[in-house]
Design a protein around this motif. Structure first.
Motif, PDB file in Angstrom:
ATOM      1  N   HIS A  91      -2.324  -8.989  15.754  1.00  0.00           N
ATOM      2  CA  HIS A  91      -1.971  -9.811  14.537  1.00  0.00           C
ATOM      3  C   HIS A  91      -2.354  -9.619  13.408  1.00  0.00           C
ATOM      4  CE1 HIS A  91       0.527 -13.325  16.437  1.00  0.00           C
ATOM      5  NE2 HIS A  91      -0.395 -13.218  17.637  1.00  0.00           N
ATOM      6  N   PHE A  92      -2.657  -8.314  12.971  1.00  0.00           N
ATOM      7  CA  PHE A  92      -2.987  -7.768  11.968  1.00  0.00           C
ATOM      8  C   PHE A  92      -2.064  -8.226  10.850  1.00  0.00           C
ATOM      9  CE2 PHE A  92      -3.945  -4.419   8.424  1.00  0.00           C
ATOM     10  CZ  PHE A  92      -5.170  -4.847   8.115  1.00  0.00           C
ATOM     11  N   CYS A  93      -2.298  -8.654   9.643  1.00  0.00           N
ATOM     12  CA  CYS A  93      -1.320  -8.976   8.551  1.00  0.00           C
ATOM     13  C   CYS A  93      -0.309  -7.976   8.401  1.00  0.00           C
ATOM     14  CB  CYS A  93      -1.721  -9.229   7.251  1.00  0.00           C
ATOM     15  SG  CYS A  93      -0.687  -9.802   6.026  1.00  0.00           S
ATOM     16  N   LEU A  94       0.984  -8.252   8.597  1.00  0.00           N
ATOM     17  CA  LEU A  94       2.024  -7.221   8.433  1.00  0.00           C
ATOM     18  C   LEU A  94       2.010  -6.897   6.833  1.00  0.00           C
ATOM     19  CD1 LEU A  94       4.548  -6.077  10.162  1.00  0.00           C
ATOM     20  CD2 LEU A  94       5.863  -7.820   9.228  1.00  0.00           C
ATOM     21  N   GLY A  95       1.782  -7.844   5.956  1.00  0.00           N
ATOM     22  CA  GLY A  95       1.819  -7.536   4.518  1.00  0.00           C
ATOM     23  C   GLY A  95       0.608  -6.809   3.871  1.00  0.00           C
ATOM     24  N   ALA A  96      -0.275  -6.581   4.932  1.00  0.00           N
ATOM     25  CA  ALA A  96      -1.529  -5.922   4.233  1.00  0.00           C
ATOM     26  C   ALA A  96      -1.442  -4.624   3.376  1.00  0.00           C
ATOM     27  CB  ALA A  96      -2.595  -5.818   5.360  1.00  0.00           C
ATOM     28  N   PRO A  97      -0.602  -3.908   3.944  1.00  0.00           N
ATOM     29  CA  PRO A  97      -0.497  -2.566   3.092  1.00  0.00           C
ATOM     30  C   PRO A  97       0.236  -2.868   1.726  1.00  0.00           C
ATOM     31  CG  PRO A  97       0.201  -2.409   5.332  1.00  0.00           C
ATOM     32  CD  PRO A  97       0.097  -3.619   5.327  1.00  0.00           C
ATOM     33  N   LEU A  98       1.317  -3.688   1.626  1.00  0.00           N
ATOM     34  CA  LEU A  98       1.717  -4.072   0.317  1.00  0.00           C
ATOM     35  C   LEU A  98       0.721  -4.885  -0.464  1.00  0.00           C
ATOM     36  CD1 LEU A  98       4.265  -4.351  -1.273  1.00  0.00           C
ATOM     37  CD2 LEU A  98       4.839  -6.685  -0.235  1.00  0.00           C
ATOM     38  N   ALA A  99       0.131  -5.841  -0.031  1.00  0.00           N
ATOM     39  CA  ALA A  99      -1.017  -6.542  -0.693  1.00  0.00           C
ATOM     40  C   ALA A  99      -2.156  -5.453  -1.417  1.00  0.00           C
ATOM     41  CB  ALA A  99      -1.634  -7.463  -0.077  1.00  0.00           C
ATOM     42  N   ARG A 100      -2.415  -4.632  -0.787  1.00  0.00           N
ATOM     43  CA  ARG A 100      -3.440  -3.599  -1.153  1.00  0.00           C
ATOM     44  C   ARG A 100      -2.741  -2.533  -2.175  1.00  0.00           C
ATOM     45  NH1 ARG A 100      -5.771  -2.794   4.867  1.00  0.00           N
ATOM     46  NH2 ARG A 100      -7.490  -3.508   4.650  1.00  0.00           N
ATOM     47  N   MET A 101      -1.513  -2.172  -2.007  1.00  0.00           N
ATOM     48  CA  MET A 101      -0.935  -1.246  -2.891  1.00  0.00           C
ATOM     49  C   MET A 101      -0.681  -2.033  -4.242  1.00  0.00           C
ATOM     50  SD  MET A 101       2.680   0.310  -2.893  1.00  0.00           S
ATOM     51  CE  MET A 101       2.455   1.584  -1.503  1.00  0.00           C
ATOM     52  N   GLU A 102      -0.336  -3.279  -4.201  1.00  0.00           N
ATOM     53  CA  GLU A 102      -0.153  -4.335  -5.367  1.00  0.00           C
ATOM     54  C   GLU A 102      -1.357  -4.303  -6.130  1.00  0.00           C
ATOM     55  OE1 GLU A 102       2.304  -7.679  -5.092  1.00  0.00           O
ATOM     56  OE2 GLU A 102       2.970  -7.018  -3.104  1.00  0.00           O
ATOM     57  N   ALA A 103      -2.559  -4.508  -5.357  1.00  0.00           N
ATOM     58  CA  ALA A 103      -3.871  -4.741  -6.114  1.00  0.00           C
ATOM     59  C   ALA A 103      -4.420  -3.606  -6.545  1.00  0.00           C
ATOM     60  CB  ALA A 103      -4.838  -5.380  -4.971  1.00  0.00           C
ATOM     61  N   VAL A 104      -4.353  -2.331  -5.973  1.00  0.00           N
ATOM     62  CA  VAL A 104      -4.771  -0.908  -6.419  1.00  0.00           C
ATOM     63  C   VAL A 104      -4.010  -0.691  -7.503  1.00  0.00           C
ATOM     64  CG1 VAL A 104      -4.829   1.508  -5.869  1.00  0.00           C
ATOM     65  CG2 VAL A 104      -5.631  -0.178  -4.136  1.00  0.00           C
ATOM     66  N   GLN A 105      -2.708  -0.834  -7.627  1.00  0.00           N
ATOM     67  CA  GLN A 105      -1.757  -0.244  -8.700  1.00  0.00           C
ATOM     68  C   GLN A 105      -2.140  -1.047 -10.081  1.00  0.00           C
ATOM     69  OE1 GLN A 105       2.019   0.316  -6.342  1.00  0.00           O
ATOM     70  NE2 GLN A 105       2.387   1.050  -8.402  1.00  0.00           N
ATOM     71  N   ALA A 106      -2.301  -2.643  -9.882  1.00  0.00           N
ATOM     72  CA  ALA A 106      -2.753  -3.417 -11.024  1.00  0.00           C
ATOM     73  C   ALA A 106      -4.150  -2.962 -11.535  1.00  0.00           C
ATOM     74  CB  ALA A 106      -2.407  -5.054 -10.550  1.00  0.00           C
ATOM     75  N   LEU A 107      -5.014  -3.087 -10.731  1.00  0.00           N
ATOM     76  CA  LEU A 107      -6.459  -2.793 -11.293  1.00  0.00           C
ATOM     77  C   LEU A 107      -6.421  -1.215 -11.752  1.00  0.00           C
ATOM     78  CD1 LEU A 107      -9.174  -3.549 -11.615  1.00  0.00           C
ATOM     79  CD2 LEU A 107      -9.811  -2.751  -9.474  1.00  0.00           C
ATOM     80  N   GLU A 108      -5.782  -0.338 -11.304  1.00  0.00           N
ATOM     81  CA  GLU A 108      -5.795   0.944 -11.910  1.00  0.00           C
ATOM     82  C   GLU A 108      -5.050   1.089 -13.240  1.00  0.00           C
ATOM     83  OE1 GLU A 108      -5.618   4.041  -8.236  1.00  0.00           O
ATOM     84  OE2 GLU A 108      -3.555   3.579  -8.896  1.00  0.00           O
ATOM     85  N   THR A 109      -4.083   0.445 -13.251  1.00  0.00           N
ATOM     86  CA  THR A 109      -3.390   0.121 -14.544  1.00  0.00           C
ATOM     87  C   THR A 109      -4.287  -0.637 -15.757  1.00  0.00           C
ATOM     88  OG1 THR A 109      -1.276   0.220 -13.393  1.00  0.00           O
ATOM     89  CG2 THR A 109      -1.058  -0.585 -15.859  1.00  0.00           C
ATOM     90  N   PHE A 110      -5.024  -1.489 -15.423  1.00  0.00           N
ATOM     91  CA  PHE A 110      -5.656  -2.505 -16.087  1.00  0.00           C
ATOM     92  C   PHE A 110      -6.984  -1.410 -16.471  1.00  0.00           C
ATOM     93  CE2 PHE A 110      -8.014  -5.913 -17.213  1.00  0.00           C
ATOM     94  CZ  PHE A 110      -7.176  -6.914 -17.723  1.00  0.00           C
ATOM     95  N   VAL A 111      -7.586  -0.744 -15.640  1.00  0.00           N
ATOM     96  CA  VAL A 111      -8.665   0.023 -16.008  1.00  0.00           C
ATOM     97  C   VAL A 111      -8.275   1.173 -17.096  1.00  0.00           C
ATOM     98  CG1 VAL A 111     -10.137   1.832 -15.105  1.00  0.00           C
ATOM     99  CG2 VAL A 111     -10.006  -0.309 -13.709  1.00  0.00           C
ATOM    100  N   GLU A 112      -7.082   1.536 -16.934  1.00  0.00           N
ATOM    101  CA  GLU A 112      -6.433   2.539 -17.755  1.00  0.00           C
ATOM    102  C   GLU A 112      -6.207   2.028 -19.244  1.00  0.00           C
ATOM    103  OE1 GLU A 112      -5.506   6.420 -18.713  1.00  0.00           O
ATOM    104  OE2 GLU A 112      -6.041   6.028 -16.802  1.00  0.00           O
ATOM    105  N   ARG A 113      -5.804   0.973 -19.187  1.00  0.00           N
ATOM    106  CA  ARG A 113      -5.127   0.335 -20.456  1.00  0.00           C
ATOM    107  C   ARG A 113      -6.577  -0.568 -21.293  1.00  0.00           C
ATOM    108  NH1 ARG A 113      -0.313  -1.349 -22.520  1.00  0.00           N
ATOM    109  NH2 ARG A 113      -0.751  -1.964 -24.808  1.00  0.00           N
TER     110      ARG A 113
END
Length: 401
Positions: free
Chosen positions: A347-369
């Motif tokens: 039952h490991f969350c099906l959407g976990a990879p998507l949530a991780r990807m969104e959070a990583v991309q958001a934080l990387e972009t924020f840190v860059e800006r």
């Protein structure tokens, strides 16, 4: 199988004050030390708070099966053929396979540019304003827009989708149960009525999205009805934005308040960004998952009876210092972050990879800006919580370029 009876988690914790909802961790720690296996008589429910116990509950589907007629889950659920929550192998594998294609690493890799475009637009808007509510400007619109696009629902409707999701995921409160259930039933009905014409349109003209995939999918010799597709899409739209909104909000809070200076460390070493995401999921994410006890057992010491329920307090397990050194501290440099926030086992969350990807991309972009950002000194988290809820509904920040 429909859930017949609701479990009330706040009746177990006894929390009344918003301070307790924001900071439940002292209670978790007390339970780990004094009552790691606790029986709640009022709801005939067992509770486990240690990492090893919680992981066993989530992994051992024969001793702790998913099929149950009571649950903590706040969302009204129908028993359609795509429902994963109350099924176990082998049936669960077939049902999960119908949806998993959209969430494979290869499929998500194709979505990276689209997610990055959404992130870039949201971050650019933040840069124009300087002082913003990060929940409304980033944490809410990013995941709901992404999951809407992934399913094939008009992303322009994200605010209405979010409104329905907020109602559906509102924690149950024993004192207002009838009122809440009526509100959830209305939101569910309106949500499905909104989705049905979209499903019908895609049935007439298939597209490259999850709703079209479900229309084409065959399960045990039959295809899904429009209602089953709409109900499943509703669940994915709700879960797909609520979880990531909470993750993003808590992440930006923790990088300032839980570990002052952590954002500066990310600026110096961008490779720490994925670790910061995982540490947020471990350290500051309210989660508890329930299962049914499949047979009489004393696996955790006390005698537990068949068909009683058991709750794995994931938020407590994630801070268990038998498993995580200095588990009560937030540390973006932590290496071993095998938390249970997304569950464990089949039952490991099906959407976990998507949530991780969104959070990583958001934080990387924020840190860059942005060179830095701050939360006002007078910000009190408990003043920004909905009733009976652990999750912030606003987070004011000031950014520096």
């Amino acid at each position: 199988m429909a859930v017949k009876e609701q479990l009330f988690i706040n009746e177990i914790t006894g929390f009344k004050m918003k301070d307790e909802f924001w900071n439940p961790y002292p209670w978790y720690k007390k339970m780990r030390e004094e009552s790691p296996v606790f029986y709640d008589e009022r709801q005939d429910t067992w509770n486990v708070f240690l990492y090893d116990h919680a992981k066993q509950v989530l992994n051992d589907y024969k001793l702790f099966p998913s099929k149950r007629d009571r649950s903590l889950i706040p969302v009204p659920l129908s028993d359609n053929k795509v429902n994963l929550i109350f099924s176990d192998p082998p049936d669960h594998r077939k049902r999960r396979g119908l949806l998993s294609k959209a969430f494979t690493p290869h499929s998500l890799e194709d979505w990276k540019p689209r997610i990055q475009n959404i992130v870039n637009e949201l971050v650019a808007n933040i840069a124009k304003k300087k002082s913003v509510d990060l929940v409304q400007e980033l944490a809410v619109p990013l995941p709901v827009t992404v999951i809407a696009d992934l399913l094939g629902v008009p992303s322009k409707d994200w605010q209405q989708i979010k409104n329905w999701s907020d109602i559906l995921f509102m924690p149950h409160d024993f004192q207002h149960i009838e009122e809440l259930q009526a509100a959830k039933a209305r939101a569910s009905k309106e949500f499905v009525e909104y989705l049905l014409p979209i499903v019908a349109q895609k049935r007439a003209q298939l597209q490259d999205d999850i709703i079209s995939d479900m229309i084409l999918a065959e399960y045990e010799g039959a295809f899904f009805t429009d209602a089953e597709v709409a109900q499943t899409a509703m669940g994915l739209l709700g879960a797909g934005n609520e979880t990531t909104t909470t993750l993003l909000t808590n992440m930006f809070y923790s990088l300032v308040k839980d570990q002052p200076g952590a954002y500066g460390e990310l600026r110096k070493d961008r490779s720490l960004v994925p670790q910061a995401v995982e540490e947020t999921l471990r350290y500051r994410f309210a989660a508890a998952l329930d299962r049914r006890i499949g047979e009489d057992t004393d696996v955790f010491g006390p005698k537990m009876k068949k068909d009683q329920l058991i709750i794995a307090w994931v938020s407590s397990a994630n801070r268990d210092e038998n498993r995580f050194t200095d588990g009560e501290s937030f540390d973006v440099r932590r290496k071993d972050i095998k938390h249970l926030t997304f569950g464990s086992g089949h039952h490991f969350c099906l959407g976990a990879p998507l949530a991780r990807m969104e959070a990583v991309q958001a934080l990387e972009t924020f840190v860059e800006r942005f060179s830095d950002y701050s939360i006002p000194d007078d910000f009190r988290p408990q003043d920004h919580l909905p009733p009976n809820n652990h999750n912030l509904n606003s987070l004011p920040v000031v950014v520096e370029e």
